[in-house]
Design an enzyme around this catalytic site. Sequence first.
Site, PDB file in Angstrom:
ATOM      1  N   GLU A  54       0.647  -1.068   0.160  1.00  0.00           N
ATOM      2  CA  GLU A  54       0.375  -0.745   0.384  1.00  0.00           C
ATOM      3  C   GLU A  54       0.953   1.132  -0.029  1.00  0.00           C
ATOM      4  O   GLU A  54       0.597   2.099  -0.919  1.00  0.00           O
ATOM      5  CB  GLU A  54      -1.659   0.045   1.055  1.00  0.00           C
ATOM      6  N   CYS A  86      -0.457   0.039   7.743  1.00  0.00           N
ATOM      7  CA  CYS A  86      -1.105   0.643   5.928  1.00  0.00           C
ATOM      8  C   CYS A  86      -2.529   1.466   6.327  1.00  0.00           C
ATOM      9  O   CYS A  86      -2.698   2.308   5.106  1.00  0.00           O
ATOM     10  CB  CYS A  86      -1.238  -0.338   5.420  1.00  0.00           C
ATOM     11  N   TRP A 172      17.198 -38.229 -17.689  1.00  0.00           N
ATOM     12  CA  TRP A 172      16.439 -37.328 -17.135  1.00  0.00           C
ATOM     13  C   TRP A 172      14.668 -38.277 -17.301  1.00  0.00           C
ATOM     14  O   TRP A 172      14.448 -38.224 -18.453  1.00  0.00           O
ATOM     15  CB  TRP A 172      16.113 -35.919 -17.036  1.00  0.00           C
ATOM     16  N   GLY A 300      11.679 -38.298  -2.118  1.00  0.00           N
ATOM     17  CA  GLY A 300      11.964 -39.035  -2.567  1.00  0.00           C
ATOM     18  C   GLY A 300      10.298 -40.210  -2.161  1.00  0.00           C
ATOM     19  O   GLY A 300       9.711 -39.120  -1.494  1.00  0.00           O
TER      20      GLY A 300
END
Length: 368
Positions: A54, A86, A172, A300
């Site tokens: 803000e 704020c 991969w 994992g």
Amino acid sequence: MTGEDARWMRLALSLGARGQGRVWPNPAVGCVIVKEGRVLGRGWTAPGGRPHAEPQALAQAGAGANGATAYVSLEPCAHHGVTPPCVEALIAASVARVVIAMDDPDPRTDGQGMARLQAAGIAVTMNVLEDQARRAHAGFISRVTRGRPALTLKLATSFDGRIATASGESKWITGAAARRVVHGLRARHDAVMIGAGTARADDPSLTIRDLGLSHQPVRIVISRKLDIPEGGALARSADTVPLWLCHGAGEVPAKVEAAWRARGAVLIGCATAPGGQLDLSDVMQALGRAGLTRVFCEGGGALAATLLAGDLVDDLLGFTAGLVLGAEGQPAIGAMGVAALQEAPRFTLRSTRAIGPDILHQWTRETG
């Protein structure tokens, strides 16, 4: 709520998303100052959590904020911290109206921000795009209401749900495009988490690469006895990239603890569960006390199973590749002891899209 309200709130939410992963323990808030259909100021929570959205947007708007509408993705804070509230900045700027996506669950603000604005004669509209805001602030909400960060579990698997061949080969399974998306996801989380098994088997660095970003998430390793490589990639970079080691309280020799601290790691002692493993609920509470709001788990099968069995996973994120490894491959999820379907944790599909040759599917935990 008007169509214009939704339009500008979407902008505020998109601005707030820029801070994800960089503002914890604060929420990643966005703010837009609008008058007569023109944006006069924009802001989002700065790295480190301050300044807030803000005051940055108001500073851009300057005197033009007088009589304008402020769109904020979370109720403006009403308490004094490192910076003033704020709500005081909005009141001082003489905005005419504040549109808020959702209330702030922090008891120091909850409802008080709205009340103070209204007491100052400012019109307030609440709950504009609330569902999207609650999704955006899920990590902050979780830390405030449950004491722990929200957790996303990421799995990269073959079509038949395997994360490696029987020999352990996994690089991969998914393609380069999927791996690049993962780096982007790391950047939007406060921390990346793995277990000791993954640290030993893969020797990962868990850093963000090839995106041109200067910040790195906290790296977390879950290891009851800190039996992880002392000369590995994590250890070598512990003095430059944050490394937090969650271990069993009182279960690690003093010289081992001292060696890791000397490398720059932060050690967090946690409780152990009846079976002798770390109590992951206690681990998550400890991470919440440390200020984390969003954790990205790339561990994992054993760690994934324990997190799922403990109802600690808020979102599942799966990358599925078009290859099949068979029953001898290593499963993505370890044993969970599920005897009946009603005992299995269920998730609701949020989205599915192609990432290069792979598929990304995102799921959210069912509640109630």
